[in-house]
Design an enzyme around this catalytic site. Structure first.
Site, PDB file in Angstrom:
ATOM      1  N   ASP A  17      63.484  30.114  98.820  1.00 62.41           N
ATOM      2  CA  ASP A  17      64.186  29.963  97.563  1.00 62.41           C
ATOM      3  C   ASP A  17      65.286  31.027  97.563  1.00 62.41           C
ATOM      4  OD1 ASP A  17      64.703  29.108  94.885  1.00 62.41           O
ATOM      5  OD2 ASP A  17      63.570  30.831  94.161  1.00 62.41           O
ATOM      6  N   ASP A  19      67.428  32.477  94.501  1.00 62.11           N
ATOM      7  CA  ASP A  19      67.391  33.461  93.415  1.00 62.11           C
ATOM      8  C   ASP A  19      65.956  33.947  93.200  1.00 62.11           C
ATOM      9  OD1 ASP A  19      70.073  32.802  93.191  1.00 62.11           O
ATOM     10  OD2 ASP A  19      69.735  31.398  91.540  1.00 62.11           O
ATOM     11  N   TYR A  29      71.772  32.820  84.873  1.00 65.13           N
ATOM     12  CA  TYR A  29      72.226  32.158  86.093  1.00 65.13           C
ATOM     13  C   TYR A  29      73.140  33.045  86.940  1.00 65.13           C
ATOM     14  CZ  TYR A  29      70.522  28.075  83.593  1.00 65.13           C
ATOM     15  OH  TYR A  29      69.740  27.210  82.887  1.00 65.13           O
ATOM     16  N   THR A  60      67.262  25.548  97.027  1.00 64.90           N
ATOM     17  CA  THR A  60      67.468  26.196  95.737  1.00 64.90           C
ATOM     18  C   THR A  60      67.870  25.227  94.637  1.00 64.90           C
ATOM     19  OG1 THR A  60      68.750  27.951  94.620  1.00 64.90           O
ATOM     20  CG2 THR A  60      69.836  26.827  96.456  1.00 64.90           C
ATOM     21  N   SER A  63      70.829  24.278  88.679  1.00 70.42           N
ATOM     22  CA  SER A  63      71.180  23.440  87.536  1.00 70.42           C
ATOM     23  C   SER A  63      72.407  23.948  86.789  1.00 70.42           C
ATOM     24  CB  SER A  63      70.001  23.332  86.567  1.00 70.42           C
ATOM     25  OG  SER A  63      69.748  24.575  85.931  1.00 70.42           O
ATOM     26  N   CYS A  99      69.897  21.657  94.709  1.00 65.42           N
ATOM     27  CA  CYS A  99      69.837  20.596  93.701  1.00 65.42           C
ATOM     28  C   CYS A  99      70.714  21.034  92.538  1.00 65.42           C
ATOM     29  CB  CYS A  99      68.401  20.390  93.230  1.00 65.42           C
ATOM     30  SG  CYS A  99      68.311  19.322  91.770  1.00 65.42           S
ATOM     31  N   HIS A 101      71.019  19.402  89.692  1.00 64.98           N
ATOM     32  CA  HIS A 101      70.614  18.680  88.493  1.00 64.98           C
ATOM     33  C   HIS A 101      69.903  19.551  87.466  1.00 64.98           C
ATOM     34  CE1 HIS A 101      70.657  15.612  91.814  1.00 64.98           C
ATOM     35  NE2 HIS A 101      71.548  15.121  90.960  1.00 64.98           N
ATOM     36  N   ASP A 136      59.534  32.297  94.439  1.00 62.75           N
ATOM     37  CA  ASP A 136      59.144  33.210  93.370  1.00 62.75           C
ATOM     38  C   ASP A 136      58.673  32.456  92.123  1.00 62.75           C
ATOM     39  OD1 ASP A 136      61.685  32.281  92.497  1.00 62.75           O
ATOM     40  OD2 ASP A 136      62.020  34.138  91.374  1.00 62.75           O
TER      41      ASP A 136
END
Length: 194
Positions: A17, A19, A29, A60, A63, A99, A101, A136
């Site tokens: 992952d 972040d 973000y 990752t 969004s 992603c 979305h 995480d």
């Protein structure tokens, strides 16, 4: 399937992952390169992986793109710079899959769905049965377990809070370690010892 993958030249991967594992996870973000703060020990851990048979692949959820907070151009620039920093330190990312979305869009790629892992496995010819995912969040673990990838939870980012939420069965399946360096040490020890 795993034996067939080995015969076909598929290699295992360590999925990361972004972040909270590689860089700080910010509450509003990571929206620009200025927001990317690489966590302590990450560059050394990634340099260690360069000498292993594992592909290193970032998966990752981003969004912020479909929330209108971040453009794809800025996201690609951030990823290009991240790859350059890691390469300069002696590491390598074999791919970054994201992603864009929002959770309400119901896509197949947003973790906990396993779509990003499946995309990466197809694109990079990866053996999921011999692969690991370091995340995480519980959603990272769920995505890994859905396709037979061994998950690990780090306490960095949201990991300390999410570790407290794990049920007994999930805690048995998913080791909890302090950070990426410990995760990599655990993975390499396990792969050496079969």
């Amino acid at each position: 399937m795993a034996d067939q993958n080995r015969a076909n030249g598929c290699r295992p991967a360590i999925f990361l992952d972004r972040d909270g594992v590689i860089n700080e996870n910010l509450p509003h973000y990571v929206k620009s390169w200025d927001d990317v703060h690489i966590l302590p020990g990450v560059l050394d851990a990634l340099r260690t992986l360069r000498q292993t048979p594992f592909a290193v692949v970032v998966v990752t959820n981003q969004s912020a793109v479909n929330r209108g907070l971040l453009t794809l151009a800025v996201l690609h620039d951030m990823h290009t710079r991240l790859q350059a920093v890691i390469a300069e330190a002696g590491g390598q990312l074999d791919g970054i899959f994201y992603c864009p979305h929002r959770p309400d869009e119901g896509c197949a790629c947003r973790k906990p769905q396993p779509g990003l892992l499946l995309q990466a496995a197809t694109a990079l010819h990866l053996d999921l049965a011999r692969s690991y995912l370091v995340g995480d969040a519980i959603t990272d673990l769920e995505a890994a377990l859905a396709v037979g990838v061994q998950p690990l939870l780090v306490r960095t980012g949201r990991g300390a809070n999410h570790a407290a939420l794990l049920d007994t069965q999930t805690r048995t399946l998913c080791p909890v370690v302090n950070d990426l360096s410990q995760a990599i040490a655990w993975i390499l020890d396990r792969s050496r010892n079969g």
